[in-house]
Design an enzyme around this catalytic site. Structure first.
Site, PDB file in Angstrom:
ATOM      1  N   ARG A   1     -11.112  -0.457   2.262  1.00  0.00           N
ATOM      2  CA  ARG A   1     -12.579  -0.498   2.274  1.00  0.00           C
ATOM      3  C   ARG A   1     -13.139  -0.698   0.869  1.00  0.00           C
ATOM      4  O   ARG A   1     -14.199  -1.291   0.696  1.00  0.00           O
ATOM      5  CB  ARG A   1     -13.134   0.764   2.942  1.00  0.00           C
TER       6      ARG A   1
ATOM      7  N   ASP B   1       0.839  -1.196   0.000  1.00  0.00           N
ATOM      8  CA  ASP B   1       0.000   0.000   0.000  1.00  0.00           C
ATOM      9  C   ASP B   1       0.878   1.252   0.000  1.00  0.00           C
ATOM     10  O   ASP B   1       1.342   1.706   1.042  1.00  0.00           O
ATOM     11  CB  ASP B   1      -0.919  -0.011   1.234  1.00  0.00           C
TER      12      ASP B   1
ATOM     13  N   LYS C   1       1.524   7.996   0.155  1.00  0.00           N
ATOM     14  CA  LYS C   1       1.956   8.102   1.554  1.00  0.00           C
ATOM     15  C   LYS C   1       3.339   8.746   1.606  1.00  0.00           C
ATOM     16  O   LYS C   1       4.134   8.559   0.691  1.00  0.00           O
ATOM     17  CB  LYS C   1       2.079   6.696   2.168  1.00  0.00           C
TER      18      LYS C   1
HETATM   19  N1  BES Z   1      -3.093   0.344   5.163  1.00  0.00           N
HETATM   20  C1  BES Z   1      -3.501   1.583   5.709  1.00  0.00           C
HETATM   21  C2  BES Z   1      -3.772   1.516   7.204  1.00  0.00           C
HETATM   22  C3  BES Z   1      -2.577   1.276   8.082  1.00  0.00           C
HETATM   23  C4  BES Z   1      -1.812   2.339   8.516  1.00  0.00           C
HETATM   24  C5  BES Z   1      -2.277   0.007   8.513  1.00  0.00           C
HETATM   25  C6  BES Z   1      -0.732   2.116   9.353  1.00  0.00           C
HETATM   26  C7  BES Z   1      -1.186  -0.217   9.346  1.00  0.00           C
HETATM   27  C8  BES Z   1      -0.423   0.838   9.766  1.00  0.00           C
HETATM   28  C9  BES Z   1      -4.788   2.069   5.035  1.00  0.00           C
HETATM   29  O1  BES Z   1      -4.987   1.675   3.726  1.00  0.00           O
HETATM   30  C10 BES Z   1      -4.769   3.553   5.052  1.00  0.00           C
HETATM   31  O2  BES Z   1      -3.888   4.121   4.483  1.00  0.00           O
HETATM   32  N2  BES Z   1      -5.752   4.140   5.723  1.00  0.00           N
HETATM   33  C11 BES Z   1      -5.874   5.528   5.824  1.00  0.00           C
HETATM   34  C12 BES Z   1      -7.339   5.845   5.816  1.00  0.00           C
HETATM   35  C13 BES Z   1      -7.653   7.308   5.706  1.00  0.00           C
HETATM   36  C14 BES Z   1      -7.132   7.859   4.407  1.00  0.00           C
HETATM   37  C15 BES Z   1      -9.138   7.474   5.813  1.00  0.00           C
HETATM   38  C16 BES Z   1      -5.229   5.983   7.119  1.00  0.00           C
HETATM   39  O3  BES Z   1      -5.278   5.250   8.108  1.00  0.00           O
HETATM   40  O4  BES Z   1      -4.631   7.052   7.136  1.00  0.00           O
HETATM   41 ZN    ZN Z   2      -4.079  -0.142   3.216  1.00  0.00          ZN
HETATM   42 ZN    ZN Z   3      -4.050   2.949   2.293  1.00  0.00          ZN
END
Ligand code: BES
Ligand code: ZN
Ligand code: ZN
Length: 503
Positions: free
Chosen positions: A346, A265, A272
């Site tokens: 999601r 990801d 990111k």
């Molecule tokens: N894979 C990440 C969540 C994650 C973050 C898992 C850190 C393990 C450690 C997920 O896809 C993500 O990036 N979520 C976002 C959601 C937001 C944009 C609503 C997040 O957590 O910032």
């Molecule tokens: Zn993710």
């Molecule tokens: Zn993500």
């Protein structure tokens, strides 16, 4: 790699013949003054070794009584003794699991580890073997250095209690499932991409009574799996949906498991920052977990139908990647404007939940490293648990039986407005509003859980639980109990316990 098919578990009332490949674990707890004293189990009371241990000056040896600590001592006759701190409290079943795990984790270079603990009862013995077997793992595939490699191949307990054969079998199946989850998750993302996970599923299912169906990109298109396609569109290594079905004859209940399988990801075009990207190989933990759970249940031959759905994609930015503002239309009729390509979990899970719901299972559980917010709220050891009432209770009880940690969080309806779209029915994330991030993730998924068979009420959804495992999926702090560094393999045992509880 940690596949420990050949691990031997046994009980004995006699002391083994010690070689330099054997370690003997003895518990140490504090006396009323806080000085360390060895706890000699009844089975060993009259042995020569008990006499040797009784003579030891544990204080001078620096033996720590703190829970899970290990102090090594080699007797003049060459017996390696591991003095295991038991702490002050009376031990629970979970404590035995953690203690035995901590010992084996730290004694990995010994071929045989013998436990001379005071097992208070049968369940303490079973939990100890389980913790020891789960701990007996190290991910060495990419390490050239062979010095420190784990070789423990036999775990024994010196006790008059017995480990029943069915319990031994269950422990071996479960620990192998945990190890295989860890192997998949620890494998770097250049080697583990969506099609590679699908191949691993086929290979590991080969001799088991399960059916594996794989959706490649053509088939995903044909079946309108729009979320998986949108998230996978930025990578040259295409997305997949994998369905693994175990349907033994005569089974009445049906459990569906849905796993987030983002093999890496990057965030996609909503990229990111570099430090947040490290560790994003762990983003397929949900898929690995539900895959190993159904395979373990098939190996155990449990009389319940279980179907796992692995929602696999690599989330990368490129000229073909999904853009913020793209809108996709799901098979349940709902449209989603993708406002943040980093809220991709999601999107893929929505396809899995729609697919699972179409078969009207008795219970759906999805497992996902869904939000960073889960870690903010609950730290690294608890999974956030959301969903419908009966599902919450069932997962809570199963987690308690497995000794894994979950915490019930609300699907707070007032946060639904954070998902309201202007152009589409929903948005996948409200930018600049981090409030209740884990709960908002759960609310989004809820929109894709189908209704009960024959019901026209959109709110009358199937029993469903969502586990946000972003915290406990990987352990990037100090090892503890049966968990080392890296992928934890947590919640495989909870989900098997859940299936057992439904029979
Ligand atoms: N894979 C990440 C969540 C994650 C973050 C898992 C850190 C393990 C450690 C997920 O896809 C993500 O990036 N979520 C976002 C959601 C937001 C944009 C609503 C997040 O957590 O910032
Ligand atoms: Zn993710
Ligand atoms: Zn993500």
């Amino acid at each position: 790699m940690g596949t420990m098919n050949s691990l031997k578990l046994s009980t004995t009332t006699k002391l083994p013949k010690f070689t330099d490949r054997d370690a003997l674990v003895i518990g140490v707890k504090p006396d009323s003054k806080g000085n360390p004293v060895a706890v000699i189990p009844t089975a060993l009371e009259s042995s020569d070794l008990a006499a040797v241990v009784a003579q030891l000056n544990l204080t001078a040896l620096g033996a720590s009584t703190s829970f899970e600590s290990l102090t090594r001592y080699v007797t003049p006759s060459g017996v390696a003794i591991a003095l295991l701190g038991l702490g002050k409290r009376e031990l629970t079943v979970d404590d035995y699991r953690a203690l035995a795990g901590a010992a084996v984790r730290q004694l990995g270079t010994f071929a045989r580890v013998h436990f001379a603990l005071d097992f208070a009862h049968q369940s303490a013995l079973v939990a100890s073997f389980e913790g020891a077997a789960v701990a007996n793992y190290e991910f060495t595939l990419f390490k050239g250095d062979t010095k420190a490699k784990r070789v423990t191949s036999e775990i024994s307990a010196i006790t008059a209690l017995k480990l029943p054969k069915v319990e031994a079998e269950r422990i071996l199946v479960l620990s192998q499932a945990v190890h295989q989850t860890r192997d998949l998750v620890n494998t770097p993302p250049n080697e583990l991409y969506p099609a590679a996970v699908a191949s691993a599923a086929l290979k590991q299912a080969k001799d088991l009574p399960v059916k594996v169906t794989i959706w490649d990109e053509k088939k995903l298109q044909a079946d309108s799996m729009v979320g998986i396609l949108a998230v996978g569109s930025g990578s040259t290594r295409g997305p997949r949906l994998v369905k693994i079905e175990y349907a033994p004859k005569g089974a009445k209940k049906k459990l569906a498991l849905v796993g987030k399988g983002i093999t890496f990801d990057s965030g996609g075009l909503s990229l990111k920052p570099p430090t947040s990207m490290i560790g994003m190989k762990y983003d397929m933990t949900g898929a690995a977990t539900v895959m190993q759970t159904v395979l373990a249940i098939a190996k155990l031959g449990l009389p319940i139908k279980v179907t796992s759905w692995l929602c696999l994609a690599e989330n990368l930015p490129s000229g073909s990647a999904t853009r913020p503002n793209d809108i996709i239309r799901y098979r349940n009729g709902k449209t989603v404007e993708i406002t943040n390509t980093d809220a991709e979990g999601r999107l893929v899970l929505a396809d899995g939940l729609i697919s699972a719901s179409a078969e009207h299972p008795d219970l759906i559980v999805d497992v996902a490293t869904l939000t960073g917010a889960a870690t903010v709220a609950l730290g690294n050891r608890y999974a956030g648990l959301m969903g419908t009432g009966a599902a919450i209770n069932a997962v809570k009880d199963a987690a308690a039986a497995a000794g894994e940690l979950v915490w019930h969080m609300p699907l707070a309806p007032e946060l639904k407005k954070n998902l309201e779209g202007e152009t589409a029915d929903l948005i996948n994330a409200k930018l600049g509003n981090p409030a209740g991030g884990m709960l908002v993730g759960g609310l989004f998924l809820q929109e894709f859980v189908g209704t009960k068979k024959g019901s026209n009420d959109a709110d009358d959804i199937l029993e469903w639980a969502h586990l946000d495992i972003a915290g406990p999926a990987n352990n990037d702090v100090a090892p503890y109990g049966y968990i080392g560094k890296g992928a934890s393999g947590s919640y495989v045992r909870t989900l098997v316990a859940l299936a057992e509880s439904m029979i």
